[in-house]
Design an enzyme around this catalytic site. Structure first.
Site, PDB file in Angstrom:
ATOM      1  N   GLU A  93       0.805  -1.226   0.000  1.00 26.30           N
ATOM      2  CA  GLU A  93       0.000   0.000   0.000  1.00 26.30           C
ATOM      3  C   GLU A  93       0.837   1.275   0.000  1.00 26.30           C
ATOM      4  OE1 GLU A  93      -2.693  -0.479   3.313  1.00 26.30           O
ATOM      5  OE2 GLU A  93      -3.488  -2.360   2.537  1.00 26.30           O
ATOM      6  N   GLU A 114      -6.015 -10.814  -1.350  1.00 28.96           N
ATOM      7  CA  GLU A 114      -6.837 -10.662  -0.133  1.00 28.96           C
ATOM      8  C   GLU A 114      -8.329 -10.675  -0.480  1.00 28.96           C
ATOM      9  OE1 GLU A 114      -5.541  -7.323   2.251  1.00 28.96           O
ATOM     10  OE2 GLU A 114      -3.434  -7.687   1.810  1.00 28.96           O
TER      11      GLU A 114
HETATM   12  O1  G3I Z   1      -4.991 -10.415  19.013  1.00 31.08           O
HETATM   13  C1  G3I Z   1      -5.788  -9.342  19.498  1.00 31.08           C
HETATM   14  C2  G3I Z   1      -6.872  -9.891  20.373  1.00 31.08           C
HETATM   15  O2  G3I Z   1      -6.306 -10.501  21.506  1.00 31.08           O
HETATM   16  C3  G3I Z   1      -7.797  -8.751  20.819  1.00 31.08           C
HETATM   17  O3  G3I Z   1      -8.855  -9.276  21.562  1.00 31.08           O
HETATM   18  C4  G3I Z   1      -8.326  -8.046  19.613  1.00 31.08           C
HETATM   19  C5  G3I Z   1      -9.195  -6.859  20.000  1.00 31.08           C
HETATM   20  O4  G3I Z   1      -9.211  -5.873  19.029  1.00 31.08           O
HETATM   21  O5  G3I Z   1      -7.248  -7.591  18.823  1.00 31.08           O
HETATM   22  C6  G3I Z   1      -6.447  -8.645  18.347  1.00 31.08           C
HETATM   23  O6  G3I Z   1      -5.472  -8.173  17.460  1.00 31.08           O
HETATM   24  C7  G3I Z   1      -5.955  -7.643  16.239  1.00 31.08           C
HETATM   25  C8  G3I Z   1      -5.453  -8.504  15.088  1.00 31.08           C
HETATM   26  O7  G3I Z   1      -5.881  -7.923  13.890  1.00 31.08           O
HETATM   27  C9  G3I Z   1      -6.009  -9.916  15.154  1.00 31.08           C
HETATM   28  O8  G3I Z   1      -7.394  -9.911  14.992  1.00 31.08           O
HETATM   29  C10 G3I Z   1      -5.438  -6.249  16.097  1.00 31.08           C
HETATM   30  O9  G3I Z   1      -6.028  -5.447  17.107  1.00 31.08           O
HETATM   31  C11 G3I Z   1      -5.823  -5.708  14.749  1.00 31.08           C
HETATM   32  O10 G3I Z   1      -5.183  -4.446  14.555  1.00 31.08           O
HETATM   33  C12 G3I Z   1      -5.363  -6.653  13.648  1.00 31.08           C
HETATM   34  O11 G3I Z   1      -5.930  -6.191  12.470  1.00 31.08           O
HETATM   35  C13 G3I Z   1      -5.419  -6.679  11.254  1.00 31.08           C
HETATM   36  C14 G3I Z   1      -5.180  -5.463  10.373  1.00 31.08           C
HETATM   37  O12 G3I Z   1      -4.810  -5.867   9.069  1.00 31.08           O
HETATM   38  C15 G3I Z   1      -4.048  -4.604  10.933  1.00 31.08           C
HETATM   39  O13 G3I Z   1      -2.851  -5.319  10.992  1.00 31.08           O
HETATM   40  C16 G3I Z   1      -6.467  -7.597  10.618  1.00 31.08           C
HETATM   41  O14 G3I Z   1      -6.561  -8.805  11.358  1.00 31.08           O
HETATM   42  C17 G3I Z   1      -6.061  -7.928   9.188  1.00 31.08           C
HETATM   43  O15 G3I Z   1      -7.105  -8.629   8.545  1.00 31.08           O
HETATM   44  C18 G3I Z   1      -5.803  -6.636   8.421  1.00 31.08           C
HETATM   45  O16 G3I Z   1      -5.346  -7.008   7.132  1.00 31.08           O
HETATM   46  C19 G3I Z   1      -5.135  -5.960   6.195  1.00 31.08           C
HETATM   47  C20 G3I Z   1      -3.929  -6.355   5.361  1.00 31.08           C
HETATM   48  O17 G3I Z   1      -2.827  -6.552   6.210  1.00 31.08           O
HETATM   49  C21 G3I Z   1      -3.620  -5.294   4.302  1.00 31.08           C
HETATM   50  N1  G3I Z   1      -4.788  -5.040   3.474  1.00 31.08           N
HETATM   51  C22 G3I Z   1      -6.011  -4.694   4.207  1.00 31.08           C
HETATM   52  C23 G3I Z   1      -6.327  -5.792   5.227  1.00 31.08           C
HETATM   53  C24 G3I Z   1      -7.629  -5.495   5.947  1.00 31.08           C
HETATM   54  O18 G3I Z   1      -7.503  -4.331   6.718  1.00 31.08           O
END
Ligand code: G3I
Length: 392
Positions: free
Chosen positions: A185, A301
């Site tokens: 990105e 994705e």
């Molecule tokens: O593990 C903790 C969990 O213990 C807690 O209860 C929960 C509460 O919010 O958070 C959990 O961690 C989260 C993690 O995902 C696992 O679900 C983080 O807060 C959250 O920031 C993280 O979000 C990820 C996001 O990228 C940011 O890294 C998403 O899973 C993931 O699907 C998303 O993926 C992105 C790609 O990397 C790039 N393209 C867009 C895509 C969607 O946003």
């Protein structure tokens, strides 16, 4: 350790079309705009029929393609059925956050000089034990950076931090990764730079060369992995998407011209169930322009956001399946496309529930498996698209 693989029960979907007509009429009258209505009704004429014997993995392999999905460590560890589903249906696993600098519990970069591979290693071991490829996501991104980053990384040491991170992480998995999203990105048209680069910490600290530096460092650390530039907002017939396609193409041309070791473009493909501006010709042209640079293409994705679709499950599933089929039929027609990854496998575990929930709080249904790991019509749509795809 992750659970061992057990075959899940087959689930066969059956639809009563008469009843469905009724539900569409109800749902359509209330929520659907006219063109969406038309598409929902049109999708009634599709059978989405497919011989259900072969999983997506085998169907994609038969065409020289890879199908896989993103998954999260905790979900895989705690849910046997999810692990089973991955092993049965996928040829590839993408750790959804475990290889980002700082996301989720027990992140990769807890401190400036620390690397914690526990979770990512667990996922790679699970994949290897079950014969799945793994792809790395992602080395350089403006999000999921640690809090410590801002106080510690500056223009004097940024190059050292970037190189050390990539050398250590890519080196740790050298020879084991199918591909890496090296830079994620990096284009943002709203940031109004001539080169259309996003104003990220890396750009501010290192200038636009950070992209080339990242790819060169990754290539040195693992000469066998496919190195990918990954981005979103490239899929639709909108001014914003068209401008982004142009900007991405320009970036790719620039990188190729300067000899940067980049091998593929990742098109994220977060699709919208309610979008009406999909233009196959425009997308085909873009794919072919990318391919003409000698690059491969991965759909990295894929999912379908059903936030604005009617709540009725049969209606929703039909529209979502139609979006999967239409999109995949177009992209798989381009021979440079070598892999399709969905961003999650089961509706039980999708980023959309957290980041794009429905206003009626109904569980989202954006992936090929429902929250009980049963195949949905979206699965049929994917199976059909793989079956209809040309051989690689
Ligand atoms: O593990 C903790 C969990 O213990 C807690 O209860 C929960 C509460 O919010 O958070 C959990 O961690 C989260 C993690 O995902 C696992 O679900 C983080 O807060 C959250 O920031 C993280 O979000 C990820 C996001 O990228 C940011 O890294 C998403 O899973 C993931 O699907 C998303 O993926 C992105 C790609 O990397 C790039 N393209 C867009 C895509 C969607 O946003």
């Amino acid at each position: 350790m992750f659970p061992k693989y057990i075959f899940p029960r087959r689930h066969i979907l059956q639809f009563g079309l008469g009843a469905l007509m009724g539900t569409i009429a109800l749902a359509g009258a209330k929520i659907l705009p006219l063109n969406r209505w038309a598409q929902a009704v049109e999708s009634l004429n599709r059978t989405f029929a497919v011989d259900e014997k072969l999983p997506l993995k085998d169907r994609s392999i038969a065409k020289g393609l890879i199908y896989g999905a993103a998954g999260r460590y905790g979900d895989l560890l705690n849910t046997q059925k999810l692990a089973d589903c991955f092993v049965q249906e996928c040829g590839m696993l993408v750790p959804e956050w475990e290889l980002k600098w700082f996301a989720g519990e027990q992140p990769l970069r807890p401190g400036p000089h620390q690397f914690d591979f526990t979770r990512a290693d667990g996922m790679v071991e699970f994949a290897q034990a079950n014969g799945l490829f793994v792809r790395g996501h992602t080395l350089v991104w403006h999000l999921s950076l640690p809090d410590w980053f801002e106080g510690i990384v500056n223009s004097q040491n940024a190059r050292r931090f970037l190189v050390k991170h990539i050398k250590t992480v890519v080196g740790h998995y050298a020879g084991q990764m199918h591909s890496w999203d090296v830079v994620n990105e990096a284009i943002e048209l709203n940031h109004e730079r001539d080169d259309n680069l996003r104003k990220t910490p890396w750009l501010e600290l290192l200038g636009s060369n950070y992209i080339d530096l990242a790819f060169r460092t990754a290539a040195e650390a693992d000469p066998h992995a496919l190195l990918v530039y990954n981005d979103y907002g490239l899929e639709y017939d909108r001014d914003t998407d068209e401008s982004k396609r142009k900007a991405v193409l320009k970036l790719l041309e620039h990188l190729k011209a300067r000899g940067t070791p980049i091998h593929a473009l990742g098109i994220q493909s977060h699709l919208q169930g309610d979008a009406t501006d999909f233009n196959p010709d425009r997308l085909r042209r873009f794919l072919s322009d990318v391919a003409s640079l000698g690059l491969k293409i991965l759909i990295t994705e894929l999912d379908v956001n059903d936030q604005k679709l009617p709540v009725d499950i049969e209606v929703r599933d039909r529209i979502v399946a139609g979006v999967y089929e239409d999109y995949l039929n177009v992209v798989l027609d381009e021979p440079a496309v070598i892999a399709v990854l969905t961003w999650g496998l089961s509706d039980r575990y999708t980023w959309l529930s957290q980041f794009n929930p429905r206003s009626d709080n109904a569980p989202v249904r954006s992936l090929p498996f429902d929250d009980q790991f049963n195949r949905k019509l979206a699965w049929n749509a994917m199976a059909r698209a793989f079956d209809n795809a040309r051989n690689r």
